[in-house]
Design a protein around this motif. Structure first.
Motif, mmCIF file in Angstrom:
data_model
loop_
_atom_site.group_PDB
_atom_site.id
_atom_site.type_symbol
_atom_site.label_atom_id
_atom_site.label_comp_id
_atom_site.label_asym_id
_atom_site.label_seq_id
_atom_site.Cartn_x
_atom_site.Cartn_y
_atom_site.Cartn_z
ATOM 1 N N LYS A 165 -6.038 -3.623 2.798
ATOM 2 C CA LYS A 165 -4.944 -4.030 3.679
ATOM 3 C C LYS A 165 -4.078 -5.017 2.906
ATOM 4 O O LYS A 165 -4.546 -5.681 1.984
ATOM 5 N N GLU A 166 -2.826 -5.139 3.305
ATOM 6 C CA GLU A 166 -1.958 -6.129 2.669
ATOM 7 C C GLU A 166 -2.539 -7.522 2.879
ATOM 8 O O GLU A 166 -3.153 -7.801 3.909
ATOM 9 N N SER A 185 -5.358 2.888 2.646
ATOM 10 C CA SER A 185 -5.411 1.932 3.756
ATOM 11 C C SER A 185 -6.778 1.885 4.436
ATOM 12 O O SER A 185 -7.061 0.958 5.194
ATOM 13 N N ASP A 186 -7.637 2.857 4.172
ATOM 14 C CA ASP A 186 -9.004 2.808 4.699
ATOM 15 C C ASP A 186 -9.834 1.764 3.942
ATOM 16 O O ASP A 186 -10.864 1.304 4.445
ATOM 17 N N ILE A 203 0.864 -1.182 0.000
ATOM 18 C CA ILE A 203 0.000 0.000 0.000
ATOM 19 C C ILE A 203 0.899 1.230 0.000
ATOM 20 O O ILE A 203 1.864 1.300 0.757
ATOM 21 N N ASP A 258 -5.060 -8.723 1.325
ATOM 22 C CA ASP A 258 -6.476 -8.780 0.948
ATOM 23 C C ASP A 258 -6.592 -9.408 -0.437
ATOM 24 O O ASP A 258 -5.821 -9.091 -1.337
#
Length: 130
Positions: free
Chosen positions: A51-52, A47-48, A16, A54
């Motif tokens: 996420k890594e 990031s809202d 991200i 995902d």
């Protein structure tokens, strides 16, 4: 894996950044989802939304000369159904059972306003007489 512009594939978010997210769409093949292609809504922080690690479905929107792959999450989403509203006459809004006509509302407003002005004037005159 044969990638073509317009194909929709599954991927995993690997990183991200401020400007988007990197998504691995095949072993060793990574593309970028620009921040403007993350969601239909305004995205201030990637990031809202992501996420890594995902799992995401992405659409390939571009393949550059040097192998850079542009991806889009929002274009991979199914199209939103169009809502067709039944046409209402512009000149009148539907009335509720107990709603007063405009002329009656206006007359009531004018009377209430006048009553308040009279009360205010009496109050101010009473203070001057002290």
């Amino acid at each position: 894996m044969d990638l073509t512009v317009g194909s929709v594939v599954d991927g995993v978010v690997t990183g991200i950044t401020k400007f988007g997210a990197f998504v691995e769409i095949a072993p060793g093949v990574t593309g970028l989802v620009h921040i403007s292609e993350v969601a239909d809504a305004y995205v201030k922080e990637v990031s809202d939304f992501l996420k890594e690690k995902d799992a995401v479905k992405v659409k390939v929107v571009s393949i550059g000369d040097h192998g850079k792959i542009g991806l889009s999450i929002k274009q991979a989403l199914p199209p939103k159904p169009k809502v067709v509203a039944s046409p209402q006459p512009v000149f009148s809004a539907p009335r509720q059972k107990d709603e007063m006509p405009f002329e009656d509302k206006l007359a009531k407003f004018m009377k209430d306003s006048n009553d308040r002005l009279v009360d205010l004037k009496r109050h101010q005159d009473g203070r001057k007489g002290r």
